[in-house]
Design a protein around this motif. Structure first.
Motif: not given
Lengths: 635, 263
Positions: B162-167
C-alpha cells in the motif's frame, strides 16, 4: 533617438519590454505595500514581483516591436498604415530581424530561429551525455543535471520540433495551394515573434534563484508546484509557445480551407497540406489544455490556489490527465507534418504517384481522432483508476494501424518507380521509414500494460521517444530542409556534405538510442544523474555515439550556412516535382504568383501521360482538365 | 501488375529474417533476472512481441531493400515510374492484418495483466511510505513495526504494497519483480507482487522527485518465512519513522496480522 523610439523595431521593443516590466514590478510592489504585506515575497514558489513583469515584459516587447501597431491604430480610430506590402520580401539579412508579414520571410525566420534552439538544446544533450558517460557525478551536480534534461526537452519540443514544422509549412504551404500568402499575415508575424520569447524564457530560467526548472518537461505536480522560481519561467514560456502554436494552426486552417487556388479540391491537395490540416486540428483543440494546466500550476505557485495540492483539497493525478490530454496529441503534432514531408519527398524522388493517396489522407484523419483517446497510456502506473488501462491500451495499439498504413503506402510508392537517391532529402526519407518503424514497434510494446509496468520511467522510454522524435520527426525535418532548401534560398546545398551528415546522423542515432532500450529494460531508470555501475559500459558507448551524432550536426550547420551564401544558383524545379511551389522561381517572387494558378489534376501524377497538376500564368488555357485518376485501380 | 514481383521469394526472405532476428533476440534475458511470479509471464509476452515485431521489421526491410535494388533509377534515366495509384486489395490487407495483430496483442496483454494482478486469499500487506528521498516500510500487527530503508518480505507469498507519498510523487520499482506503481500524495495506491526467489534486490524510485531522485533506493530482502518473522519481531523496538506522524494510517490495511508465510 526619439524617432527610433517612435518607429516599430528593436529599440522601441526594448523600451516597451522595460516599460511593461517596470510597470508590472511597480504594480506588485504598490499592491503589496497598500495591503500591508512584506514588499518582496521570496518563497521559492512566490516571487510575484518577478512573475508579473515576466508576463508583461514580453507583451511590452511585442507591442514595441510593432506586432500590434495595425490593430491598435485601428482600435484607437487612427489612420491605419495601409498594407502596401512594402515590408514584403527580404532584401538583406537585416530584413529577417524585422516585423514582416510575408509568409516566406516568416517561414525562414521560423526555421532559423528553431534551429538556433535545436543547437542550444543539443549542447545541453552533450552535457547530459558527458555526465552520464560514467557512473557517479563528474560534470554537473544532480540538481543542475535535472535542469539540463528538463530544459533540453522543453527547447526541443516547444521551440524546435513543433515550430520548425510550422516554419517549413509557412513557407511552402501557401505556394503549394496556390495562395499569395497566409490568410492572416499580421497574426502570422505575431505568432513567430512569440516564439523566441518562449525560448528566451526557457533559457533565462537558468538565471533564476534556485536554478532552471528541473521537473522534466512533464512538470508533474506537486513537484512543480513546490519547485523554485525557474518553474514559473517554464509555465510562462509554454504560454507564449502555445499561443504561437494555436494562432499558427488557426491561420493554417483558414488558409487551407479558404485560399486554395481554383480547382484545388481537397482531394487534389498534396499530402503535406493534408498533414498540416490534420496537425492544425490537433493544435487548436489540444494546446489550450497544456496552456490551461500550466496556468493552474502557476496559480498554485503564486496565488496559492489548490488545484493540485492534496493538502488543500486538490487532486494530484488530475494534472497528469490534463497534461497528457495535450501532450499525447502533441506527439502527433510533432509527427504528422513530417509524414507530409516524407510523402512529398518519396513520391518526387521515386517518380511515382503516392500509393493509396486517399487512404493516406484518411489515415492522417484517423490518427487525429484516435490520438485524443490514448492519453492515459502515459499513466498506466500512475495510480489512476485501474479500469481505464485496458481501453486506453486497445486504442493505443489501434493507432498503430493508420501509422502502418502510412509506412506500407510509402513502401508501395517505391515499387515500379524510378528511385533516385542522389538527394540527401530522399536518403533521410528512406532512413526515416526504418527508424520510425523501430520507434513504432517499441511504441506498440509500451502500449501493452504488462510490459509498460516494467519499463515505464526507464531508459526504454528515453530510447522510444528519441527514436520517434529524433529518428522520426528530426529525420523528416532534415528531409524537409534539404528538399526545400533550393526553393527557400535559391541556392543548392552540397550533396557530398549532405551525405556525410546523413550517414553520420543515421549511425549516430542508432548507436545512441538502440542501447538505451537495453539498459532501460535491464533496470536503469530515466532522469538520473547517477546510476548503477553495471550500466557503465553501455552508457559510455551511448555517450560516445551521442558526441559523434552531435558533431555530425555541425556538418549540417556548415553546409547550410556556406551553401546559402555561396551555393550554386538553384533552378526553379531541381527535383522535377509536380506541386505548385516548384513551378515558380527559386526563391519565388514576392507575391508568389503573377496570376493565381489553375489546378487541373492530382499532385502526384508522375508517369501519367499528359497529366498536369496546375496550369501556371502565361501558359494559356489550352491544357484540358485531366480526368481524375481512379484511386485503387491496378492492372 | 504485382504478379511481376517475386512475392514468394520476398515472403521467404521476410520469414527467414524474422527467424534470424528472433533466434538472436528471444534467448537474451532483456529484463534481467526475474524474481516474482509475474516476471516469467511478462517476459513471455515480451518474447511473443519480439517475434511479431521481428516479422514487421523484416517485412519493412525486405520491401524497402528489394525496391531499392530493383527500382533504382539508372544514371541519366529521367523517365517517370509506372502510374500506379494504389491497389484496394493491398490497402485493405495492410489495414486489416495489423488490426488483427494488435488486437491479438491487446487481448494477450489483458490476460497477462489479469494474471499478474490476481489477488491471493491471504496476502501480506505492507505499507510503503515514500518521501524525498527515502523509503519506509510499515508492517501491520498489534503495533505497527517500522523499517527505514530496508524492505523484507517472505518468499512465495503474495504481498500487497500500500503506497503512500509524503511530499511529491515517487514510484516503487523492483526490476526483478517487474512491478511498478507510483506513490501519490493524498492517495493510497496498491502494488501486488508474489516474490518467488530468495535474494537481495534493490527498490528504485522511478518518478522524478527532486535532486536526490537518483539515490532514492532501498534494500529489498526476500527470505524464508521463518527468517522474515524473526526480522519483523526484531523491529518492534525501533523508533517509528518520523513521517508516520503526519500521514494517516491506511485503514484499509490496518490491522492485518503478519501471518505465517504462504496462504
Amino acid at each position: 533617438m526619439v524617432a527610433a523610439i517612435k518607429r516599430p523595431g528593436w529599440i522601441r521593443g526594448a523600451v516597451g519590454a522595460l516599460a511593461a516590466g517596470a510597470f508590472g514590478f511597480a504594480l506588485v510592489i504598490a499592491l503589496r505595500a497598500i495591503s500591508d504585506l512584506p514588499i518582496y515575497q521570496t518563497e521559492q514558489t512566490g516571487y510575484p514581483h518577478v512573475v508579473v513583469p515576466l508576463i508583461l515584459a514580453p507583451l511590452g516587447f511585442l507591442a514595441g516591436f510593432g506586432c500590434f501597431d495595425y490593430w491598435l491604430r485601428w482600435a484607437a480610430g487612427m489612420p491605419t498604415i495601409p498594407e502596401d506590402h512594402s515590408q514584403h520580401g527580404a532584401k538583406s539579412w537585416k530584413d529577417y530581424f524585422r516585423f514582416n508579414t510575408d509568409h516566406k520571410v516568416i517561414g525562414i525566420q521560423y526555421v532559423v530561429t528553431t534551429f538556433f534552439f535545436f543547437f542550444i538544446g543539443g549542447l545541453m544533450a552533450m552535457l547530459i551525455r558527458a555526465e552520464l558517460a560514467q557512473p557517479g557525478t563528474q560534470v554537473v551536480d544532480a540538481a543542475t543535471f535535472n535542469s539540463l534534461f528538463s530544459t533540453h526537452a522543453v527547447l526541443m519540443i516547444f521551440v524546435f520540433v513543433i515550430p520548425v514544422f510550422a516554419g517549413l509549412a509557412n513557407y511552402v504551404l501557401p505556394l503549394m495551394i496556390g495562395a499569395p500568402d497566409m490568410a492572416f499575415p499580421r497574426l502570422n508575424a505575431l505568432s513567430f515573434w512569440m516564439l523566441p520569447l518562449a525560448g528566451l524564457l526557457f533559457i533565462g530560467s537558468f538565471l533564476a534563484p534556485g536554478g532552471a526548472f528541473d521537473t522534466g518537461w512533464t512538470g508533474y505536480a506537486p513537484l512543480s508546484t513546490g519547485a523554485p522560481l525557474g518553474q514559473s519561467f517554464f509555465n510562462l514560456g509554454v504560454q507564449f509557445a502555445g499561443a504561437s502554436s494555436i494562432a499558427t494552426a488557426l491561420n493554417f486552417l483558414v488558409t487551407i480551407i479558404t485560399m486554395r487556388a481554383p480547382g484545388m479540391t481537397f482531394w487534389r491537395m498534396p499530402l503535406l497540406v493534408w498533414a498540416n490540416l490534420s496537425t492544425s486540428l490537433l493544435v487548436v483543440a489540444a494546446t489550450p489544455f497544456i496552456a490551461g494546466v500550466q496556468f493552474m500550476v502557476l496559480f498554485d505557485r503564486v496565488l496559492s490556489t489548490n488545484f493540485f495540492e492534496f493538502a488543500g483539497g486538490g487532486d494530484v493525478i488530475s494534472y497528469q490527465h490534463i497534461f497528457w490530454f495535450y501532450s499525447h496529441p502533441a506527439v502527433y503534432i510533432m509527427m504528422l507534418p513530417g509524414f507530409g514531408i516524407i510523402s512529398e519527398v518519396i513520391s518526387t524522388h521515386a517518380r511515382k504517384p503516392i500509393f493509396g493517396y486517399r487512404l493516406m489522407a484518411l489515415a492522417l484523419i484517423g490518427i487525429v481522432v484516435l490520438s485524443y483517446s490514448v492519453w492515459a497510456h502515459h499513466m498506466f502506473v500512475a495510480g489512476m483508476f485501474s479500469w481505464l488501462r485496458v481501453p486506453m491500451m486497445i486504442t493505443t495499439l489501434l493507432i498503430a494501424v493508420p501509422t502502418g498504413i502510412k509506412i506500407f503506402s510509402w513502401l508501395g510508392t517505391l515499387y515500379f518507380g524510378k528511385i533516385h537517391t542522389y538527394s540527401t532529402a530522399m536518403l533521410f526519407a528512406l532512413a526515416f521509414i526504418v527508424t520510425f518503424t523501430i520507434g513504432g514497434i517499441s511504441g506498440v510494446m509500451l502500449g501493452m500494460v504488462p510490459i509498460d509496468i516494467h519499463v515505464s520511467d526507464t531508459y526504454f522510454i528515453v530510447a522510444h521517444i528519441h527514436f520517434v522524435l529524433f529518428g522520426g520527426s528530426v529525420f523528416t525535418i532534415f528531409a524537409g530542409v534539404y528538399h526545400w532548401f533550393p526553393k527557400m534560398t535559391g541556392r543548392m546545398y552540397d550533396e557530398k556534405l549532405g551525405r556525410v551528415h546523413f550517414w553520420g546522423t543515421l549511425v549516430g542515432t542508432w548507436g545512441t538510442f538502440i542501447p538505451m532500450h537495453w539498459v532501460g529494460m535491464d533496470g536503469m531508470p530515466r532522469r538520473v544523474a547517477d546510476y548503477a555501475t553495471q550500466f557503465g559500459e553501455w552508457n559510455l558507448l551511448i555517450s560516445v555515439c551521442a558526441f559523434f551524432l552531435g558533431a555530425c550536426q555541425l556538418v549540417f550547420l556548415y553546409n547550410m550556412i556556406v551553401s546559402w551564401r555561396f551555393g550554386p544558383k538553384a533552378d526553379a524545379n531541381p527535383w522535377r516535382a509536380n506541386s505548385i511551389e516548384w513551378q515558380v522561381s527559386s526563391p519565388p517572387p514576392i507575391y508568389n504568383f503573377d496570376e493565381i494558378p489553375r489546378v487541373v489534376g492530382g499532385p502526384y501524377e508522375f508517369g501519367v501521360p499528359g497529366a498536369r497538376h496546375a496550369i501556371m500564368a502565361g501558359e494559356g488555357a489550352e491544357v484540358p482538365e485531366s480526368k481524375p485518376s481512379v484511386v485503387g485501380s491496378s492492372t | 501488375m504485382y504478379g511481376r514481383l517475386p512475392i514468394v521469394k520476398m515472403l521467404a526472405a521476410t520469414v527467414a529474417l524474422t527467424v534470424v532476428i528472433s533466434a538472436v533476440m528471444v534467448p537474451i534475458n532483456w529484463n534481467g533476472q526475474g524474481a516474482s511470479t509475474a516476471a516469467p509471464k511478462i517476459d513471455e509476452l515480451l518474447s511473443v512481441m519480439i517475434v511479431i515485431s521481428a516479422f514487421v521489421f523484416s517485412l519493412v526491410i525486405v520491401m524497402l531493400f528489394y525496391a531499392l535494388w530493383k527500382f533504382k533509377a539508372k544514371p541519366g534515366d529521367e523517365s517517370d515510374g509506372e502510374p500506379i495509384h494504389g491497389n484496394t486489395r493491398l490497402e485493405v490487407a495492410w489495414t486489416l492484418i495489423p488490426t488483427i495483430i494488435v488486437l491479438f496483442g491487446g487481448g494477450y496483454s489483458w490476460k497477462v495483466l489479469n494474471d499478474i494482478e490476481e489477488t491471493a486469499k491471504n496476502p501480506l500487506r505492507v505499507s510503503v511510505f515514500a518521501q524525498q528521498f527515502a523509503w519506509s516500510f510499515g508492517y501491520p500487527g498489534k503495533d505497527y513495526a517500522w523499517s527505514e530503508g530496508e524492505l523484507h518480505v517472505p518468499v512465495d507469498r503474495q504481498v500487497q504494497f500500500k503506497l503512500h507519498a509524503q511530499d511529491v510523487i515517487h514510484s516503487f520499482w523492483v526490476p526483478e519483480w517487474r512491478i511498478k506503481k507510483d506513490a501519490v500524495p493524498g492517495l493510497t495506491t496498491t502494488a501486488t507482487v508474489t516474490p518467488d526467489k530468495v535474494g537481495t534486490y534493490q527498490l528504485i524510485c522511478t518518478e522524478l522527485c527532486g535532486f536526490g531522485h537518483a539515490t532514492m533506493r532501498a534494500k529489498v530482502v526476500v527470505e524464508p518465512p521463518s527468517k522474515f518473522r524473526e526480522w519483523v519481531e526484531g523491529l518492534k523496538d525501533k523508533t517509528p519513522a518520523p513521517l508516520m506522524e503526519s500521514v494517516e494510517q491506511d485503514t484499509e490495511t490496518d490491522p492485518v496480522p503478519v501471518g505465517p508465510g504462504g496462504a
